[in-house]
Enzyme design. Sequence first.
Site, mmCIF file in Angstrom:
data_model
loop_
_atom_site.group_PDB
_atom_site.id
_atom_site.type_symbol
_atom_site.label_atom_id
_atom_site.label_comp_id
_atom_site.label_asym_id
_atom_site.label_seq_id
_atom_site.Cartn_x
_atom_site.Cartn_y
_atom_site.Cartn_z
ATOM 1 C CB CYS A 24 -0.585 -7.691 4.052
ATOM 2 S SG CYS A 24 -1.722 -7.206 2.750
ATOM 3 C CD GLU B 175 -2.931 -1.051 2.303
ATOM 4 O OE1 GLU B 175 -3.186 0.005 2.892
ATOM 5 O OE2 GLU B 175 -3.394 -2.153 2.644
HETATM 6 C C1 UDX Z 1 2.868 -5.965 2.589
HETATM 7 C C2 UDX Z 1 3.975 -6.585 1.717
HETATM 8 O O1 UDX Z 1 5.150 -5.803 1.840
HETATM 9 C C3 UDX Z 1 3.526 -6.677 0.272
HETATM 10 O O2 UDX Z 1 4.523 -7.307 -0.511
HETATM 11 C C4 UDX Z 1 2.271 -7.522 0.309
HETATM 12 O O3 UDX Z 1 1.879 -8.057 -0.797
HETATM 13 C C5 UDX Z 1 1.194 -6.783 1.080
HETATM 14 O O4 UDX Z 1 1.655 -6.692 2.406
HETATM 15 P P1 UDX Z 1 1.970 -3.542 3.118
HETATM 16 O O5 UDX Z 1 1.053 -4.199 4.092
HETATM 17 O O6 UDX Z 1 1.420 -2.524 2.204
HETATM 18 O O7 UDX Z 1 2.688 -4.626 2.182
HETATM 19 O O8 UDX Z 1 3.101 -2.831 3.979
HETATM 20 P P2 UDX Z 1 4.677 -3.007 4.207
HETATM 21 O O9 UDX Z 1 5.389 -1.984 3.433
HETATM 22 O O10 UDX Z 1 5.087 -4.408 4.040
HETATM 23 O O11 UDX Z 1 4.773 -2.605 5.749
HETATM 24 C C6 UDX Z 1 4.074 -3.377 6.720
HETATM 25 C C7 UDX Z 1 4.271 -2.802 8.104
HETATM 26 O O12 UDX Z 1 5.602 -2.995 8.543
HETATM 27 C C8 UDX Z 1 3.997 -1.317 8.243
HETATM 28 O O13 UDX Z 1 3.234 -1.086 9.412
HETATM 29 C C9 UDX Z 1 5.370 -0.702 8.369
HETATM 30 O O14 UDX Z 1 5.366 0.497 9.101
HETATM 31 C C10 UDX Z 1 6.115 -1.805 9.099
HETATM 32 N N1 UDX Z 1 7.567 -1.790 8.903
HETATM 33 C C11 UDX Z 1 8.090 -1.961 7.651
HETATM 34 C C12 UDX Z 1 8.413 -1.647 9.988
HETATM 35 O O15 UDX Z 1 7.967 -1.500 11.132
HETATM 36 N N2 UDX Z 1 9.765 -1.678 9.781
HETATM 37 C C13 UDX Z 1 10.304 -1.848 8.558
HETATM 38 O O16 UDX Z 1 11.552 -1.889 8.463
HETATM 39 C C14 UDX Z 1 9.458 -1.990 7.456
#
Ligand code: UDX
Length: 447
Positions: free
Chosen positions: A264, A159
């Site tokens: 997700c 997203e």
């Molecule tokens: C995820 C997957 O990345 C994507 O490939 C899939 O198909 C859908 O689910 P999304 O849910 O959009 O995507 O978010 P993502 O960018 O993965 O981040 C998920 C969560 O992890 C967020 O709350 C983000 O803040 C957190 N996060 C991410 C961290 O806390 N630390 C990080 O280093 C990276």
Amino acid sequence: MTPKRRVGVLGLGHVGLPTALGFAELGCTVVGTDSDRSKVEAIGAGVPPFYEPGLEELLERHLASGQFQALPEISEAVRRSDILFICVGTPHREDGSADLAQVEGAARTVAANLDRYKLIVEKSTAPVMTALWVERAIQRYGRGQRDFEVACNPEFLREGTAIHDFLHPDRVVIGANSERARSWLRELYEPLGRPMLITDRNSAEMIKHASNAFLALKISYINMVSDLCEAAGANVHDIAAGLGLDPRIGAHFLEAGIGYGGFCLPKDLKAFIHVAEEHGVNFALLREVGRINESRIDRFVRKVQQALWVLQDKELAVWGLSFKPHTDDIRDAPSLRVVQRLRQAGACLRLYDPAAAPEFRRVFPEDPHSLVYCSSALAAAQGAHAVLVLTEWPEFREIDWKQVRESMVLPIVVDGRNCLDAAALSTEGFEYHRVGEASLMPAGVKV
Ligand code: UDX
């Protein structure tokens, strides 16, 4: 030249709509549909049901070009398509398992409207063997028309960058049983010029679950390292940089903070654990990943308490409500639990988010005495005893700290995402609390 096959997308949510418009952008003729008629009507009128950068422009372009059409009749969308992508929701049940009612519903609708060979593609994230069940459901509920196949092509759209991710994927995974299904999908994605991995269907399904579970694992790992940094006196940012320089580890998903959220990672982790258990595999490692993530909220609230001592009647500015920047999505956002906890502790909250406030308001309606929504980050900081950062929206980094300082009662910032410029805060005399690092205190303040 082979004629472009007509694409249908069932389910126009965060996966379906960017996917439909992405295929339209690649020159396909696409119809999209959803069981929520009001959503389909809004999309047909050019109004996306959620915020996603670039989505509105793409929708406008492809409604105008005729490459994309939103159809309220699901049966018509099925009949018009050669390749049908199932992009419906797969939420989790109480026990963590995936709720596949919408997937079965889509399969039954397809079954009722099969009029010639169609390729049905499971794109929603679903447990291993879902494609097999979709195939069985279409066979069971179809009216004798058996000319179809089911393939799996998991989505990896984040997203906030979904359009970019569709057009520039790291990989395209295709799980299919026949050469026809493989070549149809290959043809669709060929214009992207990106690596394609062809597997069996079960493996394709598992690649998706295993990927998201691994991302969650990386985040929980760095969050534990962050706890250790706080206890032993080291800097998690530097540790992450040191780890990330090893290509075997990789630099991404090593940002410590208040944990992962969204629709997700939390649900896919639970579903993957459930799948493992159903197959007699004890994946305790992943249970711990989930537990560590839950514990982030406690740690953060404790950090706020340590900075302010008593929370009762403190005015707290909360910057960022969405589960990550560039989206208005608050599903499973850490902010939900942080806000809940701070309210229980008697704090008065001044909330601001550039996109997600309307969504958040549905869960936490405004209360003039204890919870107000503000029109800017600066407005939220007005009269506050501390600013708490829950989402790393870029505008927070750019803010004029002098102005913020002048409007606050106390110059305290607790940053749950380690996203601010420590030097800028220091110049203005802020007490700055980060995650996995020593707090920055103004000259003369002892901790
Ligand atoms: C995820 C997957 O990345 C994507 O490939 C899939 O198909 C859908 O689910 P999304 O849910 O959009 O995507 O978010 P993502 O960018 O993965 O981040 C998920 C969560 O992890 C967020 O709350 C983000 O803040 C957190 N996060 C991410 C961290 O806390 N630390 C990080 O280093 C990276």
